[in-house]
Motif scaffolding. Structure first.
Motif, PDB file in Angstrom:
ATOM      1  N   SER A 196      53.285  28.689  23.172  1.00 24.17           N
ATOM      2  CA  SER A 196      53.334  27.351  22.599  1.00 24.17           C
ATOM      3  C   SER A 196      54.777  27.090  22.191  1.00 24.17           C
ATOM      4  O   SER A 196      55.476  27.990  21.715  1.00 24.17           O
ATOM      5  N   ALA A 197      55.219  25.872  22.364  1.00 24.85           N
ATOM      6  CA  ALA A 197      56.592  25.537  21.979  1.00 24.85           C
ATOM      7  C   ALA A 197      56.819  25.744  20.481  1.00 24.85           C
ATOM      8  O   ALA A 197      57.947  25.991  20.043  1.00 24.85           O
ATOM      9  N   THR A 198      55.749  25.690  19.678  1.00 24.06           N
ATOM     10  CA  THR A 198      55.895  25.924  18.234  1.00 24.06           C
ATOM     11  C   THR A 198      56.259  27.375  17.932  1.00 24.06           C
ATOM     12  O   THR A 198      56.678  27.681  16.812  1.00 24.06           O
ATOM     13  N   THR A 199      56.136  28.257  18.919  1.00 26.37           N
ATOM     14  CA  THR A 199      56.544  29.649  18.746  1.00 26.37           C
ATOM     15  C   THR A 199      58.031  29.746  18.444  1.00 26.37           C
ATOM     16  O   THR A 199      58.475  30.671  17.765  1.00 26.37           O
ATOM     17  N   ILE A 200      58.791  28.782  18.912  1.00 29.51           N
ATOM     18  CA  ILE A 200      60.239  28.753  18.645  1.00 29.51           C
ATOM     19  C   ILE A 200      60.490  28.751  17.139  1.00 29.51           C
ATOM     20  O   ILE A 200      61.322  29.503  16.635  1.00 29.51           O
ATOM     21  N   VAL A 201      59.752  27.932  16.421  1.00 28.52           N
ATOM     22  CA  VAL A 201      59.902  27.842  14.961  1.00 28.52           C
ATOM     23  C   VAL A 201      59.529  29.169  14.317  1.00 28.52           C
ATOM     24  O   VAL A 201      60.223  29.656  13.421  1.00 28.52           O
ATOM     25  N   ARG A 202      58.454  29.779  14.789  1.00 25.94           N
ATOM     26  CA  ARG A 202      57.995  31.055  14.221  1.00 25.94           C
ATOM     27  C   ARG A 202      59.020  32.165  14.470  1.00 25.94           C
ATOM     28  O   ARG A 202      59.270  32.998  13.595  1.00 25.94           O
ATOM     29  N   ILE A 203      59.615  32.176  15.634  1.00 26.11           N
ATOM     30  CA  ILE A 203      60.639  33.178  15.933  1.00 26.11           C
ATOM     31  C   ILE A 203      61.857  32.977  15.037  1.00 26.11           C
ATOM     32  O   ILE A 203      62.452  33.946  14.555  1.00 26.11           O
ATOM     33  N   GLU A 204      62.228  31.741  14.814  1.00 25.47           N
ATOM     34  CA  GLU A 204      63.365  31.471  13.923  1.00 25.47           C
ATOM     35  C   GLU A 204      63.080  31.980  12.510  1.00 25.47           C
ATOM     36  O   GLU A 204      63.952  32.557  11.859  1.00 25.47           O
ATOM     37  N   LYS A 205      61.862  31.792  12.026  1.00 27.43           N
ATOM     38  CA  LYS A 205      61.486  32.308  10.702  1.00 27.43           C
ATOM     39  C   LYS A 205      61.560  33.828  10.695  1.00 27.43           C
ATOM     40  O   LYS A 205      62.062  34.424   9.737  1.00 27.43           O
ATOM     41  N   ALA A 206      61.043  34.455  11.755  1.00 27.02           N
ATOM     42  CA  ALA A 206      61.078  35.915  11.847  1.00 27.02           C
ATOM     43  C   ALA A 206      62.515  36.430  11.848  1.00 27.02           C
ATOM     44  O   ALA A 206      62.831  37.407  11.171  1.00 27.02           O
ATOM     45  N   ARG A 207      63.372  35.758  12.598  1.00 23.62           N
ATOM     46  CA  ARG A 207      64.792  36.156  12.629  1.00 23.62           C
ATOM     47  C   ARG A 207      65.427  36.068  11.256  1.00 23.62           C
ATOM     48  O   ARG A 207      66.173  36.958  10.839  1.00 23.62           O
ATOM     49  N   ARG A 208      65.143  34.979  10.543  1.00 21.53           N
ATOM     50  CA  ARG A 208      65.727  34.817   9.199  1.00 21.53           C
ATOM     51  C   ARG A 208      65.219  35.886   8.245  1.00 21.53           C
ATOM     52  O   ARG A 208      65.984  36.422   7.435  1.00 21.53           O
ATOM     53  N   LEU A 209      63.927  36.212   8.326  1.00 27.16           N
ATOM     54  CA  LEU A 209      63.384  37.261   7.457  1.00 27.16           C
ATOM     55  C   LEU A 209      64.066  38.598   7.721  1.00 27.16           C
ATOM     56  O   LEU A 209      64.406  39.326   6.779  1.00 27.16           O
ATOM     57  N   GLN A 210      64.285  38.908   8.982  1.00 26.31           N
ATOM     58  CA  GLN A 210      64.958  40.174   9.316  1.00 26.31           C
ATOM     59  C   GLN A 210      66.435  40.132   8.942  1.00 26.31           C
ATOM     60  O   GLN A 210      66.949  41.045   8.306  1.00 26.31           O
ATOM     61  N   ARG A 211      67.118  39.079   9.350  1.00 33.11           N
ATOM     62  CA  ARG A 211      68.562  38.989   9.150  1.00 33.11           C
ATOM     63  C   ARG A 211      68.925  38.831   7.676  1.00 33.11           C
ATOM     64  O   ARG A 211      69.767  39.560   7.158  1.00 33.11           O
ATOM     65  N   ASP A 212      68.292  37.890   6.998  1.00 31.40           N
ATOM     66  CA  ASP A 212      68.699  37.567   5.635  1.00 31.40           C
ATOM     67  C   ASP A 212      68.110  38.497   4.580  1.00 31.40           C
ATOM     68  O   ASP A 212      68.741  38.761   3.560  1.00 31.40           O
ATOM     69  N   LEU A 213      66.891  38.983   4.822  1.00 32.94           N
ATOM     70  CA  LEU A 213      66.217  39.798   3.812  1.00 32.94           C
ATOM     71  C   LEU A 213      66.033  41.251   4.232  1.00 32.94           C
ATOM     72  O   LEU A 213      65.552  42.063   3.452  1.00 32.94           O
ATOM     73  N   GLY A 214      66.360  41.564   5.486  1.00 34.76           N
ATOM     74  CA  GLY A 214      66.231  42.942   5.955  1.00 34.76           C
ATOM     75  C   GLY A 214      64.782  43.409   6.077  1.00 34.76           C
ATOM     76  O   GLY A 214      64.502  44.601   5.977  1.00 34.76           O
ATOM     77  N   VAL A 215      63.867  42.479   6.333  1.00 34.47           N
ATOM     78  CA  VAL A 215      62.444  42.813   6.439  1.00 34.47           C
ATOM     79  C   VAL A 215      62.170  43.424   7.818  1.00 34.47           C
ATOM     80  O   VAL A 215      62.641  42.907   8.825  1.00 34.47           O
ATOM     81  N   ASN A 216      61.397  44.518   7.850  1.00 32.69           N
ATOM     82  CA  ASN A 216      61.044  45.129   9.135  1.00 32.69           C
ATOM     83  C   ASN A 216      59.929  44.316   9.797  1.00 32.69           C
ATOM     84  O   ASN A 216      59.355  43.409   9.191  1.00 32.69           O
ATOM     85  N   LEU A 217      59.617  44.628  11.053  1.00 30.59           N
ATOM     86  CA  LEU A 217      58.640  43.820  11.799  1.00 30.59           C
ATOM     87  C   LEU A 217      57.250  43.781  11.164  1.00 30.59           C
ATOM     88  O   LEU A 217      56.653  42.705  11.107  1.00 30.59           O
ATOM     89  N   PRO A 218      56.704  44.901  10.670  1.00 30.77           N
ATOM     90  CA  PRO A 218      55.408  44.778   9.985  1.00 30.77           C
ATOM     91  C   PRO A 218      55.497  43.865   8.752  1.00 30.77           C
ATOM     92  O   PRO A 218      54.578  43.099   8.474  1.00 30.77           O
ATOM     93  N   GLY A 219      56.618  43.924   8.055  1.00 32.75           N
ATOM     94  CA  GLY A 219      56.820  43.039   6.906  1.00 32.75           C
ATOM     95  C   GLY A 219      56.944  41.583   7.320  1.00 32.75           C
ATOM     96  O   GLY A 219      56.444  40.684   6.643  1.00 32.75           O
ATOM     97  N   VAL A 220      57.609  41.351   8.444  1.00 36.81           N
ATOM     98  CA  VAL A 220      57.728  39.993   8.988  1.00 36.81           C
ATOM     99  C   VAL A 220      56.339  39.449   9.312  1.00 36.81           C
ATOM    100  O   VAL A 220      56.002  38.312   8.970  1.00 36.81           O
ATOM    101  N   ALA A 221      55.514  40.286   9.958  1.00 38.04           N
ATOM    102  CA  ALA A 221      54.153  39.861  10.313  1.00 38.04           C
ATOM    103  C   ALA A 221      53.363  39.492   9.060  1.00 38.04           C
ATOM    104  O   ALA A 221      52.696  38.452   9.020  1.00 38.04           O
ATOM    105  N   LEU A 222      53.451  40.321   8.036  1.00 38.34           N
ATOM    106  CA  LEU A 222      52.734  40.050   6.787  1.00 38.34           C
ATOM    107  C   LEU A 222      53.263  38.799   6.103  1.00 38.34           C
ATOM    108  O   LEU A 222      52.488  37.939   5.665  1.00 38.34           O
ATOM    109  N   ALA A 223      54.579  38.671   6.017  1.00 37.55           N
ATOM    110  CA  ALA A 223      55.170  37.510   5.356  1.00 37.55           C
ATOM    111  C   ALA A 223      54.772  36.213   6.060  1.00 37.55           C
ATOM    112  O   ALA A 223      54.410  35.223   5.407  1.00 37.55           O
ATOM    113  N   LEU A 224      54.807  36.203   7.391  1.00 34.65           N
ATOM    114  CA  LEU A 224      54.441  34.989   8.124  1.00 34.65           C
ATOM    115  C   LEU A 224      52.958  34.680   7.991  1.00 34.65           C
ATOM    116  O   LEU A 224      52.568  33.513   7.903  1.00 34.65           O
ATOM    117  N   GLU A 225      52.122  35.717   7.942  1.00 31.08           N
ATOM    118  CA  GLU A 225      50.686  35.495   7.734  1.00 31.08           C
ATOM    119  C   GLU A 225      50.454  34.858   6.363  1.00 31.08           C
ATOM    120  O   GLU A 225      49.674  33.912   6.225  1.00 31.08           O
TER     121      GLU A 225
END
Length: 116
Positions: A62-91
């Motif tokens: 879905s094109a809305t995945t672009i927004v979700r990826i941007e959020k995931a990138r910011r969580l990793q880059r700005d807060l140093g969250v790992n992928l399981p943490g990114v999944a939990l935070a976005l949920e």
């Protein structure tokens, strides 16, 4: 000299019914396909029509995945969250959005007790 020296970011409007390929997604978000595959494995994003036999190069999102990826990138880059943490935070952010939408929809309806 202008008072506001901030450069404005272009606004990206995406629709849920539009689809993008893995290649389009990686180019738009400026990420590696391997990282997108990790997001899929972690459940952060989900390709449409995913089958066991579908190769990653055939995935459509879905094109809305672009927004979700941007959020995931910011969580990793700005807060140093790992992928399981990114999944939990976005949920959790999704749940908050859903609850806020429910609250807005119920607060706009007239209270049936007000008519008394």
């Amino acid at each position: 000299m202008p008072a506001d020296t901030k450069q404005s970011q272009p606004t990206l409007v995406v629709l849920d019914e539009e689809e993008v390929t893995l290649g389009e997604l990686t180019r738009t978000c400026r990420v590696h396909a391997e990282w997108v595959m990790e997001l899929v494995d972690e459940g952060v994003i989900e390709p449409r029509g995913l089958t066991e036999r579908a190769k990653a190069q055939q995935w459509r999102f879905s094109a809305t995945t672009i927004v979700r990826i941007e959020k995931a990138r910011r969580l990793q880059r700005d807060l140093g969250v790992n992928l399981p943490g990114v999944a939990l935070a976005l949920e959790l952010l999704d749940r908050i959005d859903a609850l806020e939408a429910r609250l807005r929809s119920t607060s706009t309806r007239p209270d049936p007790h007000d008519a008394d």
